[in-house]
Design an enzyme around this catalytic site. Structure first.
Site, mmCIF file in Angstrom:
data_model
loop_
_atom_site.group_PDB
_atom_site.id
_atom_site.type_symbol
_atom_site.label_atom_id
_atom_site.label_comp_id
_atom_site.label_asym_id
_atom_site.label_seq_id
_atom_site.Cartn_x
_atom_site.Cartn_y
_atom_site.Cartn_z
ATOM 1 N N GLY A 354 -24.769 14.449 -57.000
ATOM 2 C CA GLY A 354 -23.565 13.626 -56.911
ATOM 3 C C GLY A 354 -23.737 12.506 -55.909
ATOM 4 O O GLY A 354 -24.740 12.427 -55.201
ATOM 5 N N PRO A 355 -22.746 11.620 -55.821
ATOM 6 C CA PRO A 355 -22.830 10.467 -54.906
ATOM 7 C C PRO A 355 -22.867 10.913 -53.444
ATOM 8 O O PRO A 355 -22.511 12.046 -53.123
ATOM 9 C CB PRO A 355 -21.532 9.694 -55.202
ATOM 10 C CG PRO A 355 -21.002 10.255 -56.468
ATOM 11 C CD PRO A 355 -21.493 11.648 -56.578
ATOM 12 N N PRO A 356 -23.289 9.995 -52.551
ATOM 13 C CA PRO A 356 -23.320 10.325 -51.120
ATOM 14 C C PRO A 356 -21.909 10.599 -50.590
ATOM 15 O O PRO A 356 -20.939 10.031 -51.068
ATOM 16 C CB PRO A 356 -23.910 9.060 -50.471
ATOM 17 C CG PRO A 356 -24.572 8.320 -51.573
ATOM 18 C CD PRO A 356 -23.825 8.652 -52.814
ATOM 19 N N GLY A 357 -21.829 11.487 -49.598
ATOM 20 C CA GLY A 357 -20.552 11.734 -48.927
ATOM 21 C C GLY A 357 -19.618 12.691 -49.644
ATOM 22 O O GLY A 357 -18.476 12.858 -49.226
ATOM 23 N N THR A 358 -20.090 13.327 -50.733
ATOM 24 C CA THR A 358 -19.202 14.235 -51.467
ATOM 25 C C THR A 358 -19.312 15.675 -50.968
ATOM 26 O O THR A 358 -18.747 16.578 -51.581
ATOM 27 C CB THR A 358 -19.500 14.169 -52.977
ATOM 28 O OG1 THR A 358 -20.914 14.265 -53.180
ATOM 29 C CG2 THR A 358 -19.001 12.888 -53.583
ATOM 30 N N THR A 361 -24.302 18.740 -48.767
ATOM 31 C CA THR A 361 -24.988 19.477 -47.690
ATOM 32 C C THR A 361 -24.057 20.487 -47.041
ATOM 33 O O THR A 361 -24.454 21.625 -46.761
ATOM 34 C CB THR A 361 -25.508 18.485 -46.629
ATOM 35 O OG1 THR A 361 -26.359 17.528 -47.276
ATOM 36 C CG2 THR A 361 -26.289 19.205 -45.553
ATOM 37 N N SER A 677 -23.496 0.795 -70.562
ATOM 38 C CA SER A 677 -22.147 1.154 -70.994
ATOM 39 C C SER A 677 -21.212 -0.041 -71.159
ATOM 40 O O SER A 677 -20.009 0.132 -71.281
ATOM 41 C CB SER A 677 -21.536 2.148 -70.004
ATOM 42 O OG SER A 677 -21.453 1.580 -68.713
ATOM 43 N N LYS A 720 -15.267 6.368 -63.890
ATOM 44 C CA LYS A 720 -14.769 5.186 -64.623
ATOM 45 C C LYS A 720 -13.269 5.286 -64.898
ATOM 46 O O LYS A 720 -12.536 4.306 -64.759
ATOM 47 C CB LYS A 720 -15.543 5.038 -65.932
ATOM 48 C CG LYS A 720 -17.003 4.651 -65.713
ATOM 49 C CD LYS A 720 -17.791 4.597 -67.008
ATOM 50 C CE LYS A 720 -19.241 4.186 -66.757
ATOM 51 N NZ LYS A 720 -20.046 4.148 -67.980
#
Length: 770
Positions: A354-358, A361, A677, A720
């Site tokens: 997934g994207p960073p900061g989600t 870790t 897309s 989106k």
């Protein structure tokens, strides 16, 4: 045996047998025995001495005594203390016990006397018996040096067989059972055989004892010799300054004895310790071997920690630590349930993508807490040397174990949770392929015997729970990706970010900045404004930084301005964070020609793209601007080809495309854009411009187009749709094959929007054109 029967006072002896001609003294303490002695002294001082079969019996009956005893004469009585008399007796004749008189105060025996001993054998029989018994006696004397030489000499001088046998029997130290056997042998021949048997047996026992003693002595001598040599060696080592190596080796030996490991591992370490001892004086080699032994002793070969099997406790911890992330929590609970049922179960290899900061870790850390596992984090970002994973071979200078082995040492157990952070950012160079080295680590069939080049002994990684994190699955090699179970962690919604901020981020930042509860309050409107106007991200890392900024300014106000409480609301938010940096590009107010709102996925979540198309008189040129990537350029080419193929259906003349130039532009030209897309969006914008038909302002769309006008599925639908909702769109067109993705989304994301699945470009135009 004669017909003479006598009635004599009797004494039952414990643990001793008295033979005829034997003078011996013994103690008497039993009341009946004392009475029997008194009775004998009144009469003719004769007493019948018979031995008990079991010395422990206090009141022996007739069956508890041997059959044959000795008639003896009492020579002396000495009363030593109360109820104890010391008696000196001389054995005279053998007698057979017929019965006891049980009515008297003492034991009175009815005894049948034996006739006088038979005469000495004559001739060769006598000589043979005399030589045989004397030879055995001499051998016995040779084996038993404690026997008096004078006594032995006196016996050997005798020339009568009967006297020799009796004297040997009387003077030899033997068990009372053996003496009883001699007593019961009435005839001379019988006594000869019994005594010969006893002597042979004693000689054999003494020989065996001597053999054992000599072996023990040899061993003691060898140990003594080894001890002396070791002490000499120790002195030599002290002179050479090698004493530390020897003491270290002894310490290593002690640690090996306590180590929880298999026999093979211990043997390997012990061999290395011997090498370490022999390397004393060679500092460089000893140092290398010492490091290797310390590494082997540090590894948790068979040491495991006990996992938490309480599902409710694990669920509670996961809920406490993270808001949302239902898929991840569900998968961890499934793993825990399987582990509880099977008592072991193979550990899965999960990849959180997934994207960073989600929170990927922090999820791993939370899972370790929920399962009561040791937690080891291993950052793989930028790792390009295969030896980082597998370790260096010991032939190299400065060799060390790989990160996996070091992780086990750090955890201290063989079943930790090991986080492989940023697994999509490993790379390769001339030193080896790092991702290929990870294949063995993450393959459940291979990692039971993972071989680290430095450790050399196979490591069992089958009980390690591996969790990997990645931002982009496209960069992970296919074989490596195939070995992992992918769990997608998508962007957070506005509502989720608010919950995370209230429940986790604000308390965490207040504690980090020393602000007590009640000293800082942030209103809901201010929090929404921070999320919408000051951050643009998929996760909450930027939001946490903004909350930290507010906490720092609050701390300063509390100290400098002596404010007791600080309240942050929408009105004073600018004084804490400055002007808002981001605004959502809302939907257009009116329907316009050649302008269509597309949807895009970015590394920080979703976004809307306004695609503009202008038509100008010209020579049929086709312009694309706005930093478009190759994929988007090809989508635009495909779109115009489709439009030309169906031009007749929309009243477009064939020569139109030779007399007009088409310009496609996507604003924010400094930002690179690419992806598969935007095909239907560009095709709709171009057809709108060519036919001069307005496009509905409240419609957004996403999907790829083919030359024949089919709409292909896309990825990142959640992000989106979030972008479309934030922009105020009422209708969103999505590929028909993405319907399953919509069913997994919450009402919070899709609520207030009409999601329309489309299969062909004709359906798109039907919904999009005004």
């Amino acid at each position: 045996m004669s017909d003479i029967i006598q009635h004599l006072p009797a004494i039952a002896l414990r643990g001793t047998t008295i033979l005829p001609d034997m003078i011996v003294h013994f103690d008497v303490s039993r009341e009946k025995s004392i009475k029997a002695i008194e009775k004998a002294m009144v009469q003719d001082q004769k007493v019948f001495l018979i031995t008990q079969k079991d010395p422990e019996t206090e009141e022996p009956a007739q069956e508890d005594l041997y059959r044959i005893g000795t008639i003896a004469e009492i020579k002396q009585l000495v009363k030593t203390k109360k109820n104890l008399i010391q008696v000196l007796v001389e054995g005279e004749k053998r007698g057979e016990l017929l019965r006891f008189d049980e009515n008297s105060l003492y034991l009175e025996a009815e005894v049948a006397l034996f006739e006088e001993e038979e005469e000495e054998p004559e001739g060769n029989v006598k000589e043979a018996m005399l030589r045989g018994i004397k030879e055995l006696f001499v051998r016995y004397c040779n084996e038993n040096p404690k026997l008096s030489k004078d006594l032995a000499g006196q016996i050997l001088e005798l020339e009568e067989v009967q006297k020799v046998i009796d004297q040997i029997a009387i003077n030899l130290p033997m068990k009372y059972e053996d003496k009883q056997r001699i007593l019961e042998a009435v005839s001379l021949e019988e006594r000869y055989e019994v005594l010969g048997s006893i002597l042979c047996n004693e000689i054999e026992i003494m020989q065996i004892r001597m053999d054992l003693n000599s072996k023990v002595k040899e061993r003691v001598d060898k140990n003594q010799r080894d001890y002396i040599l070791r002490e000499q060696l120790k002195v030599i080592r002290e002179e050479l300054g090698d004493q530390d190596t020897l003491s270290e080796a002894d310490q290593f030996k002690e640690q090996v004895a306590k180590l929880k490991a298999s026999k093979e591992v211990k043997e390997k370490i012990n061999r290395e310790i011997e090498r370490f001892k022999n390397a004393a004086g060679m500092q460089a080699e000893a140092g290398v071997i010492r490091s290797y032994i310390e590494t082997l002793l540090s590894l948790p070969w068979d040491k495991v920690s006990r996992d938490n099997r309480n599902l409710k406790k694990a669920q509670k911890i996961l809920e406490e630590d993270h808001y949302g992330l239902e898929k991840v929590k569900e998968r961890i609970m499934e793993f825990l349930a399987v582990r509880t049922l099977t008592k072991k179960g193979e550990s899965p290899i999960l990849c959180l993508a997934g994207p960073p900061g989600t929170g990927k870790t922090s999820i791993a850390r939370s899972v370790a807490r929920a399962l009561d596992k040791e937690y080891v984090r291993m950052s793989l970002g930028g790792v390009r040397d295969e030896a980082e994973i597998r370790g260096h071979r010991r032939t190299y200078i400065g060799a060390m174990p790989g990160r996996i082995a070091n992780g086990l040492i750090q955890a201290g157990v063989k079943n930790p949770l090991m986080l492989l952070d940023e697994i999509d950012k490993v790379s390769s160079d001339y030193k080896g392929d790092t991702s290929s080295a990870l294949l063995e680590v993450l393959d459940s069939e291979q990692n039971k015997k993972f071989r680290d080049h430095y450790v050399e002994i196979p490591l069992d990684l089958s009980e390690v729970l591996f969790i990997a994190t990645a931002n982009d699955l496209q960069t992970i090699p296919r074989p490596l990706l195939d070995r992992m179970e992918i769990i997608e962690i998508s962007s957070y919604t506005q509502n989720e970010k608010e919950h995370i901020a209230k429940e986790h981020l604000i308390p965490k930042q207040m504690k980090a900045h020393g602000i007590k509860e009640g000293q800082l309050t942030i209103s809901d409107e201010a929090l929404k404004e921070i999320i919408a106007g000051y951050t643009k991200e998929a996760g909450v890392r930027g939001l946490e930084r903004k909350l930290g900024e507010i906490c720092r300014k609050t701390a300063r106000r509390i100290l400098e301005d002596k404010e007791e409480t600080v309240c942050v609301d929408k009105e004073n938010l600018e004084s804490f964070l400055g002007r808002a940096r981001y605004t959502y590009q809302m939907k257009n107010k009116t329907d316009e020609v050649g302008i269509v709102r597309g949807l895009a996925w970015t590394s920080v979540g979703g976004d809307t793209l306004q695609i503009e198309v202008n038509l100008m008189p010209g020579k049929g040129e086709f312009l694309l601007t706005g930093q478009l990537g190759d994929v988007m350029k090809e989508s635009a080419q495909t779109g115009i080809s489709y439009i030309r193929s169906v031009a007749g259906e929309y009243g477009i003349k064939p020569e139109f495309f030779q007399k007009h130039d088409l310009h496609i532009h996507i604003p924010e030209g400094a930002v690179p854009k690419d992806g598969p897309s935007a095909g239907i969006t560009m095709a709709t914008a171009m057809l709108s411009a060519i036919t001069n038909t307005p496009v509905k302002a409240n419609v957004a769309m996403t999907g790829e187009i083919t030359l024949r006008g089919r709409v292909l599925p896309i990825g990142g639908l959640k992000e989106k749709l979030l972008a479309a909702k934030n922009a105020g769109m009422k209708k969103v067109l999505i590929p028909f094959e993405n319907q399953a993705d919509v069913e997994e989304l919450d009402e919070e994301i899709t609520g207030g929007m009409k999601i329309v699945p489309v299969k062909t470009m004709k359906e798109v135009l039907k919904h999009a054109l005004a």
